[in-house]
Design a protein around this motif. Structure first.
Motif, PDB file in Angstrom:
ATOM      1  N   GLY A 150       0.811  -1.213   0.000  1.00  0.00           N
ATOM      2  CA  GLY A 150       0.000   0.000   0.000  1.00  0.00           C
ATOM      3  C   GLY A 150       0.841   1.258   0.000  1.00  0.00           C
ATOM      4  O   GLY A 150       0.519   2.243  -0.683  1.00  0.00           O
ATOM      5  N   ILE A 181       2.201   1.651  -3.526  1.00  0.00           N
ATOM      6  CA  ILE A 181       1.160   2.119  -4.437  1.00  0.00           C
ATOM      7  C   ILE A 181       0.860   3.597  -4.193  1.00  0.00           C
ATOM      8  O   ILE A 181       0.712   4.380  -5.141  1.00  0.00           O
ATOM      9  N   MET A 182       0.782   3.980  -2.934  1.00  0.00           N
ATOM     10  CA  MET A 182       0.499   5.375  -2.614  1.00  0.00           C
ATOM     11  C   MET A 182       1.616   6.287  -3.110  1.00  0.00           C
ATOM     12  O   MET A 182       1.363   7.352  -3.685  1.00  0.00           O
ATOM     13  N   GLY A 228      -3.828   3.306  -2.733  1.00  0.00           N
ATOM     14  CA  GLY A 228      -2.741   2.824  -1.890  1.00  0.00           C
ATOM     15  C   GLY A 228      -3.025   3.039  -0.414  1.00  0.00           C
ATOM     16  O   GLY A 228      -2.740   2.179   0.423  1.00  0.00           O
TER      17      GLY A 228
END
Length: 129
Positions: free
Chosen positions: A52, A55-56, A71
């Motif tokens: 996460g 992704i963020m 994310g």
């Protein structure tokens, strides 16, 4: 309640058939500690949290708001999943305490609301002067 002799024999036959069909899986299930299941879930949640974050950060770098929010949602879900596993692994999430029972030793029940406690502190400070 104990099993009858007939039920116990059936259970033994099922167990023997299971061992004959897949001994590795049967042995794993038999000796498995439930805490090991929660430890695996905790590791998976940690990996999900790291994923996460990645992704963020990709969403922030590429200026894709929806990807950054996605994310963050993945991070939040992983944290909640890991926290629930942590609680169950340590015995905090087994069952809620029955109403009308005393709090556990070392933990006192809160007295009054926040404002009542603040007023009490104010009175003690004022009386000390």
């Amino acid at each position: 309640m104990p099993l009858s002799e007939h039920e116990q024999r059936l259970l033994d036959q099922i167990e023997q058939a299971l061992y004959a069909e897949d001994p590795k899986w049967a042995n794993t299930v038999r000796i498995s500690d439930p805490r090991s299941h929660y430890k695996r879930r905790l590791v998976k949640a940690s990996i999900g949290f790291a994923l996460g974050v990645v992704i963020m950060m990709v969403g922030v770098v590429m200026s894709l708001i929806w990807l950054g929010v996605g994310g963050f949602v993945v991070m939040l879900a992983a944290c909640l999943w890991g926290l629930s596993s942590w609680k169950r692994m340590n015995g905090f999430g087994d069952s809620p305490p029955a109403s009308g029972t005393a709090p556990p030793p070392g933990k006192q029940a809160r007295r009054g609301s926040f404002m009542e406690r603040m007023e009490e502190r104010w009175r003690r400070r004022h009386d000390e002067r």
